[in-house]
Design an enzyme around this catalytic site. Sequence first.
Site, PDB file in Angstrom:
ATOM      1  N   TYR A 288     -18.314  44.349  19.886  1.00 35.39           N
ATOM      2  CA  TYR A 288     -17.906  43.517  18.748  1.00 35.39           C
ATOM      3  C   TYR A 288     -19.000  43.380  17.689  1.00 35.39           C
ATOM      4  CZ  TYR A 288     -14.153  42.050  21.892  1.00 35.39           C
ATOM      5  OH  TYR A 288     -13.074  42.025  22.740  1.00 35.39           O
TER       6      TYR A 288
ATOM      7  N   HIS B 105     -15.225  39.972  12.401  1.00 40.12           N
ATOM      8  CA  HIS B 105     -15.210  38.653  13.034  1.00 40.12           C
ATOM      9  C   HIS B 105     -16.607  38.194  13.438  1.00 40.12           C
ATOM     10  CE1 HIS B 105     -12.179  35.794  13.816  1.00 40.12           C
ATOM     11  NE2 HIS B 105     -11.868  36.072  15.057  1.00 40.12           N
TER      12      HIS B 105
ATOM     13  N   TYR C 261     -16.086  33.818  24.302  1.00 44.79           N
ATOM     14  CA  TYR C 261     -15.317  34.467  23.247  1.00 44.79           C
ATOM     15  C   TYR C 261     -14.872  33.472  22.179  1.00 44.79           C
ATOM     16  CZ  TYR C 261     -15.542  38.826  25.770  1.00 44.79           C
ATOM     17  OH  TYR C 261     -16.016  39.969  26.380  1.00 44.79           O
TER      18      TYR C 261
ATOM     19  N   ASN D  70     -12.226  32.284  20.812  1.00 44.65           N
ATOM     20  CA  ASN D  70     -11.244  31.214  20.984  1.00 44.65           C
ATOM     21  C   ASN D  70     -11.700  30.129  21.944  1.00 44.65           C
ATOM     22  OD1 ASN D  70     -11.011  32.711  23.303  1.00 44.65           O
ATOM     23  ND2 ASN D  70      -8.784  32.945  23.217  1.00 44.65           N
TER      24      ASN D  70
ATOM     25  N   ASN E 250      -9.356  31.208  15.133  1.00 42.43           N
ATOM     26  CA  ASN E 250      -9.388  30.603  16.464  1.00 42.43           C
ATOM     27  C   ASN E 250     -10.726  29.958  16.798  1.00 42.43           C
ATOM     28  OD1 ASN E 250      -6.726  31.246  17.107  1.00 42.43           O
ATOM     29  ND2 ASN E 250      -7.280  33.264  17.903  1.00 42.43           N
TER      30      ASN E 250
END
Length: 199
Positions: free
Chosen positions: A25, A30, A76, A78, A124
């Site tokens: 990631y 994000h 993560y 969320n 989120n």
Amino acid sequence: MAEPTLASGWYPRLVVGLGNPGKNYGRTRHNVGFMVANLLAVRLGSKFEVHKRSGADVVNGRLAGCSMLVAKPRNYMNESGQQVGLLAKLYSVTPADIIIVHDDLDLDFGRIRLKLGGGEGGHNGLRSVAAALGTKDFQRVRIGIGRPTGRKDPASFVLENFTTAERMQVPTICKRAADATELLVGLGLEPAQNHVHAW
């Protein structure tokens, strides 16, 4: 590492860059909050280490004349609010003194905006932080990533790497976002907005 402590009389601020952990990631849209947090750590002259009681990666020091703790949640997106809430509780940081640095689909790519409170815009990470703190009234450094074209799902778009053309601009954007964060810490919201929103 020893638990970071704030000396008596210091004014605590908690700056949190949002993102997802893991190399897969690292270059995604994000994770721009993590990128800015990394730059702030460089400016503090220190490196992130795991904070045992919260589980987050943290670094502490002084910027813009104020003490601050900079954090990157290790869970993560969320679920990132869990570690933010723990840090706020451990260091008695009020929601108004928490600054969340995050990507924003509703801003054009590269635009930086500062705000206090408001909705989550489908983010989120922001939703998780608001749930953990019991309020939406924390400060935000919003970093525009734009919206996908056509019918592409925004949830997929944010998890994609920046394009080659975008990647060339990301270092400059992150520097501006880090500068904006320092202004927010040093000047307060409205004066910082007057500077940043004129860029």
